[in-house]
Design an enzyme around this catalytic site. Sequence first.
Site, PDB file in Angstrom:
ATOM      1  N   THR A 117       0.819  -1.221   0.000  1.00 30.79           N
ATOM      2  CA  THR A 117       0.000   0.000   0.000  1.00 30.79           C
ATOM      3  C   THR A 117       0.849   1.266   0.000  1.00 30.79           C
ATOM      4  O   THR A 117       1.960   1.287   0.559  1.00 30.79           O
ATOM      5  CB  THR A 117      -0.885   0.009   1.265  1.00 30.79           C
ATOM      6  OG1 THR A 117      -1.480   1.298   1.407  1.00 30.79           O
ATOM      7  CG2 THR A 117      -0.084  -0.250   2.528  1.00 30.79           C
ATOM      8  N   TYR A 141      -2.077   0.115   9.973  1.00 30.82           N
ATOM      9  CA  TYR A 141      -2.289  -0.550   8.686  1.00 30.82           C
ATOM     10  C   TYR A 141      -1.012  -0.456   7.833  1.00 30.82           C
ATOM     11  O   TYR A 141      -0.514  -1.459   7.327  1.00 30.82           O
ATOM     12  CB  TYR A 141      -3.474   0.090   7.941  1.00 30.82           C
ATOM     13  CG  TYR A 141      -3.591  -0.370   6.516  1.00 30.82           C
ATOM     14  CD1 TYR A 141      -3.873  -1.697   6.225  1.00 30.82           C
ATOM     15  CD2 TYR A 141      -3.397   0.507   5.449  1.00 30.82           C
ATOM     16  CE1 TYR A 141      -3.964  -2.142   4.912  1.00 30.82           C
ATOM     17  CE2 TYR A 141      -3.489   0.079   4.139  1.00 30.82           C
ATOM     18  CZ  TYR A 141      -3.774  -1.247   3.879  1.00 30.82           C
ATOM     19  OH  TYR A 141      -3.849  -1.675   2.582  1.00 30.82           O
TER      20      TYR A 141
END
Length: 343
Positions: A117, A141
Amino acid sequence: MTILVTGGAGYIGSHMVLELADAGEPVVVLDNLSTGFAWAVGEGLPLVVGDSGDQALVERLIHQHQVDAIIHFAASVVVPESVNDPLRYYRNNTVNTRALIECAVKTGVRHFIFSSTAAVYGDPAKIPVPETSPQQPMSPYGWSKLMSEVMLRDAGRAHDLHYMILRYFNVAGADPRGRAGQSSKDATHLIKVAIEAALGARDKLQIFGADYATPDGTCIRDYIHVSDLVRAHSDALRHLRSGAPSQTLNCGYGRGFSVREVIDTVKRVSGVDFRVEIAPPRPGDPARIVADSAQARAVLGWQPHYDDLSTIVTHALGWERELTKRRAAYADQAKRTAAGSKR
Ligand code: UDP
């Protein structure tokens, strides 16, 4: 040779499975259905319900299906949720990925594609952000994914394991042929939320922060069409199978849109002027992040087909309408079944 797709019943994974099936590649899907849907896996394709961290199960699947490549999507993906429940993110994303890498090493699977990501960059100083930028995640995350990247890199150095780490920017849109899309209830991602507001499933949309140091004060993101993203995975797989070296690549288009620009596009494409209000910023949100995607294009020969915000929104809107119809049909069917069983 079969490709094991973890998270293949989820949003991006289900598009990947369709693309692989379209190309005639044998696949096996592993998904615990915590956020995915069995119906999202193309008809006739093998779906095994289980955890990507269940090593006994994964090793059995690898042997049974003669798996030569793993594409690992299964993960928890909501930034604010990771801030509130970090340990769940480290288990679902980091611990499970460690287990899966170990399975690959133990069973001799040589190709591994990992969903990473743009959140690994945090709030980057340089825009567009190249892969070499410092990695300073702003959320659990982002850290959970960065830790997985590090494990994969080190395992790749120590073993005969070749990987592609793809750092996704903001994935949106739906299959242009209308076969798949983002189906989760309780969605948090901007384009999906805005479309739900346009279709009346929400009474308003909140803009999380309007005082950022950007031209209109709202955050800027690089929205990439899910079909272009899965195409990058097919290109990455071909690259690995040809014996090319492991790489880490950004997957975005290299241009950004603000939250307000996205909202305007959804209003224009849908023809609905829904309510918008300003809310406080969300923790863990960088002001601006846009990909430098030169490497993906050069290394993989990746060529996007849907690099246009209106197209992304049009496809997402088409899927949301389809989903609304399907939900109504299921509810209707459930009602009739219940009425029948009472008789
Ligand atoms: N956003 C917003 N309202 C929403 C959902 C998102 O203002 O209802 C903003 C969010 O703060 C961020 C951008 O839209 O600046 C993209 O957020 P999203 O959750 O879609 O993806 P992220 O960039 O967090 O992965």
